[in-house]
Write a protein that holds these residues in place. Structure first.
Motif, PDB file in Angstrom:
ATOM      1  N   CYS A   1       0.834  -1.209   0.000  1.00 16.83           N
ATOM      2  CA  CYS A   1       0.000   0.000   0.000  1.00 16.83           C
ATOM      3  C   CYS A   1       0.870   1.261   0.000  1.00 16.83           C
ATOM      4  O   CYS A   1       0.515   2.269  -0.623  1.00 16.83           O
ATOM      5  CB  CYS A   1      -0.917   0.009   1.225  1.00 16.83           C
ATOM      6  SG  CYS A   1      -2.314  -1.129   1.103  1.00 16.83           S
ATOM      7  N   GLY A   2       2.010   1.199   0.676  1.00 17.31           N
ATOM      8  CA  GLY A   2       2.926   2.330   0.663  1.00 17.31           C
ATOM      9  C   GLY A   2       3.433   2.629  -0.732  1.00 17.31           C
ATOM     10  O   GLY A   2       3.521   3.795  -1.151  1.00 17.31           O
ATOM     11  N   GLY A   3       3.765   1.575  -1.487  1.00 16.90           N
ATOM     12  CA  GLY A   3       4.206   1.763  -2.866  1.00 16.90           C
ATOM     13  C   GLY A   3       3.107   2.322  -3.750  1.00 16.90           C
ATOM     14  O   GLY A   3       3.338   3.228  -4.556  1.00 16.90           O
ATOM     15  N   LEU A   4       1.889   1.808  -3.599  1.00 12.79           N
ATOM     16  CA  LEU A   4       0.765   2.317  -4.384  1.00 12.79           C
ATOM     17  C   LEU A   4       0.459   3.769  -4.037  1.00 12.79           C
ATOM     18  O   LEU A   4       0.113   4.565  -4.918  1.00 12.79           O
ATOM     19  CB  LEU A   4      -0.479   1.457  -4.139  1.00 12.79           C
ATOM     20  CG  LEU A   4      -0.521   0.099  -4.828  1.00 12.79           C
ATOM     21  CD1 LEU A   4      -1.781  -0.650  -4.423  1.00 12.79           C
ATOM     22  CD2 LEU A   4      -0.466   0.251  -6.342  1.00 12.79           C
ATOM     23  N   ASN A   5       0.606   4.113  -2.765  1.00 11.68           N
ATOM     24  CA  ASN A   5       0.360   5.502  -2.375  1.00 11.68           C
ATOM     25  C   ASN A   5       1.395   6.435  -3.002  1.00 11.68           C
ATOM     26  O   ASN A   5       1.066   7.550  -3.417  1.00 11.68           O
ATOM     27  CB  ASN A   5       0.393   5.632  -0.855  1.00 11.68           C
ATOM     28  CG  ASN A   5      -0.165   6.958  -0.390  1.00 11.68           C
ATOM     29  OD1 ASN A   5      -1.328   7.273  -0.619  1.00 11.68           O
ATOM     30  ND2 ASN A   5       0.663   7.756   0.270  1.00 11.68           N
ATOM     31  N   ALA A   6       2.637   5.967  -3.107  1.00 11.79           N
ATOM     32  CA  ALA A   6       3.670   6.769  -3.758  1.00 11.79           C
ATOM     33  C   ALA A   6       3.331   6.994  -5.231  1.00 11.79           C
ATOM     34  O   ALA A   6       3.544   8.091  -5.766  1.00 11.79           O
ATOM     35  CB  ALA A   6       5.029   6.086  -3.624  1.00 11.79           C
ATOM     36  N   LEU A   7       2.789   5.972  -5.885  1.00 15.92           N
ATOM     37  CA  LEU A   7       2.362   6.146  -7.276  1.00 15.92           C
ATOM     38  C   LEU A   7       1.277   7.217  -7.363  1.00 15.92           C
ATOM     39  O   LEU A   7       1.349   8.125  -8.199  1.00 15.92           O
ATOM     40  CB  LEU A   7       1.816   4.828  -7.838  1.00 15.92           C
ATOM     41  CG  LEU A   7       2.763   3.639  -7.964  1.00 15.92           C
ATOM     42  CD1 LEU A   7       2.045   2.479  -8.638  1.00 15.92           C
ATOM     43  CD2 LEU A   7       4.015   4.000  -8.730  1.00 15.92           C
ATOM     44  N   ALA A   8       0.272   7.099  -6.505  1.00 12.54           N
ATOM     45  CA  ALA A   8      -0.843   8.041  -6.547  1.00 12.54           C
ATOM     46  C   ALA A   8      -0.376   9.470  -6.274  1.00 12.54           C
ATOM     47  O   ALA A   8      -0.859  10.420  -6.900  1.00 12.54           O
ATOM     48  CB  ALA A   8      -1.916   7.629  -5.543  1.00 12.54           C
ATOM     49  N   GLU A   9       0.562   9.624  -5.344  1.00 12.74           N
ATOM     50  CA  GLU A   9       1.066  10.961  -5.032  1.00 12.74           C
ATOM     51  C   GLU A   9       1.817  11.577  -6.206  1.00 12.74           C
ATOM     52  O   GLU A   9       1.961  12.795  -6.286  1.00 12.74           O
ATOM     53  CB  GLU A   9       1.966  10.905  -3.800  1.00 12.74           C
ATOM     54  CG  GLU A   9       1.203  10.683  -2.500  1.00 12.74           C
ATOM     55  CD  GLU A   9       2.103  10.663  -1.291  1.00 12.74           C
ATOM     56  OE1 GLU A   9       3.328  10.427  -1.464  1.00 12.74           O
ATOM     57  OE2 GLU A   9       1.593  10.869  -0.171  1.00 12.74           O
TER      58      GLU A   9
ATOM     59  N   THR B   1     -10.336   6.141  -0.410  1.00 12.44           N
ATOM     60  CA  THR B   1      -9.802   7.291  -1.136  1.00 12.44           C
ATOM     61  C   THR B   1      -8.312   7.182  -1.393  1.00 12.44           C
ATOM     62  O   THR B   1      -7.787   7.881  -2.251  1.00 12.44           O
ATOM     63  CB  THR B   1     -10.088   8.591  -0.369  1.00 12.44           C
ATOM     64  OG1 THR B   1      -9.543   8.475   0.959  1.00 12.44           O
ATOM     65  CG2 THR B   1     -11.584   8.839  -0.278  1.00 12.44           C
ATOM     66  N   SER B   2      -7.605   6.327  -0.662  1.00 13.33           N
ATOM     67  CA  SER B   2      -6.159   6.226  -0.859  1.00 13.33           C
ATOM     68  C   SER B   2      -5.638   4.877  -0.385  1.00 13.33           C
ATOM     69  O   SER B   2      -6.223   4.227   0.493  1.00 13.33           O
ATOM     70  CB  SER B   2      -5.426   7.342  -0.100  1.00 13.33           C
ATOM     71  OG  SER B   2      -5.469   7.104   1.296  1.00 13.33           O
ATOM     72  N   ALA B   3      -4.508   4.475  -0.961  1.00 18.45           N
ATOM     73  CA  ALA B   3      -3.827   3.267  -0.502  1.00 18.45           C
ATOM     74  C   ALA B   3      -3.273   3.457   0.897  1.00 18.45           C
ATOM     75  O   ALA B   3      -3.156   2.494   1.660  1.00 18.45           O
ATOM     76  CB  ALA B   3      -2.708   2.903  -1.480  1.00 18.45           C
TER      77      ALA B   3
END
Length: 286
Positions: A124-132, A270-272
């Motif tokens: 989830c941390g990696g996916l959140n970095a993508l989204a950011e 709304t977010s990873a």
């Protein structure tokens, strides 16, 4: 039928004499991949198939070069050149020693709550970095997640990544349908590129998490034989909610899965980062 792009390890070695070729990795229609070494460092060298759009490959490179996160593979080198009638088009990435998440899940079976935390919280941390960074992977699946020798998951292969702040480079239907149908979100199967956003990756995360927790896909039991069957499974079916194996899960995990697998994007988390925080609070061993 998809044709796999193949290059022999001998030919690849002749094209790239600066690298020591260790072994060939699983090829795809987009690229031939190899585990290589240089100065005792390990890398993944990908020779790009000549059928691939130069713009799309450069988009992959741009997407990955904007990121610096331990759970996302980093780009080391990229070249496109043409000399004497010959082209060289290749990408060198960080090599993640270990195995694909698909092999990890096959070896471990249904994961315990602690194993789920160990894999999916950093994922989830990696996916959140993508989204950011305004990036949607669009082909998140177990074979595009490497689990290194310490158990850390790393997201790889951004060949279908979409930068949400870039002008679109593909036709509408093609842009929506690119990816692996088994992990499609409904908007990816039925929609247009305008419908693709980070919540599309969250749906795919939900499918993978369901497979890890329950041991099977939430809606597909066999390979669909027609588009209508695929559409029914992905866009309509919610049979997983009555599956005894799902009903027996930890209540918090069930709620996370239900939200991730919502057919409507607006009903998903709304977010990873939010998903990772909830998963991190799961209890101990099952």
């Amino acid at each position: 039928m998809i044709t796999v792009f193949q290059v022999s390890i001998d030919d690849a070695s002749q094209q790239h004499p600066d690298y020591e070729f260790v072994t060939a990795l699983t090829p795809s229609a987009q690229k031939a991949a190899f585990h290589v070494k240089r100065n005792d460092d390990d890398f993944c060298l990908k020779i790009i198939a000549p059928t691939q759009s130069l713009e799309r490959v450069q988009r992959e490179v741009l997407a990955m070069q904007t990121l610096n996160h331990p759970n996302v593979a980093r780009v080391v080198e990229y070249e496109y050149s043409a000399r004497g009638g010959k082209t060289r088009h290749y990408l060198v990435e960080e090599f993640v020693a270990g195995s694909d998440l698909s092999h990890y899940l096959a070896a471990h079976g249904k994961l315990s709550l602690q194993q789920i935390k160990d894999i999916f919280v950093p994922l989830c941390g990696g996916l959140n970095a993508l989204a950011e960074n305004n990036i949607v992977h669009r082909d998140l699946k177990p074979s595009n997640v490497r689990v290194d020798n310490t158990g850390k998951p790393v997201i790889i292969d951004f060949g279908l990544a979409r930068l949400l702040d870039m002008e679109s480079l593909t036709a509408t239907v093609e842009g929506a349908m690119l990816g692996t149908p088994k992990y499609f979100a409904p908007e990816q199967l039925r929609g247009t590129k305008r419908d693709i956003d980070p919540r599309t990756d969250l749906y795919a995360l939900g499918v993978i998490l369901y497979e890890a927790a329950v041991g099977k896909h939430p809606s597909l039991t066999d390979s669909p034989k027609t588009f209508d069957e695929l559409d029914e499974a992905i866009c309509t079916s919610e049979d997983f909610k009555s599956d005894p194996d799902y009903l027996g899960l930890d209540p918090t995990l069930k709620l996370v899965l239900q939200r991730l697998l919502e057919k409507e994007r607006g009903r998903r988390p709304t977010s990873a980062a939010m998903v990772g925080t909830i998963l991190n609070g799961l209890g101990g061993q099952q």
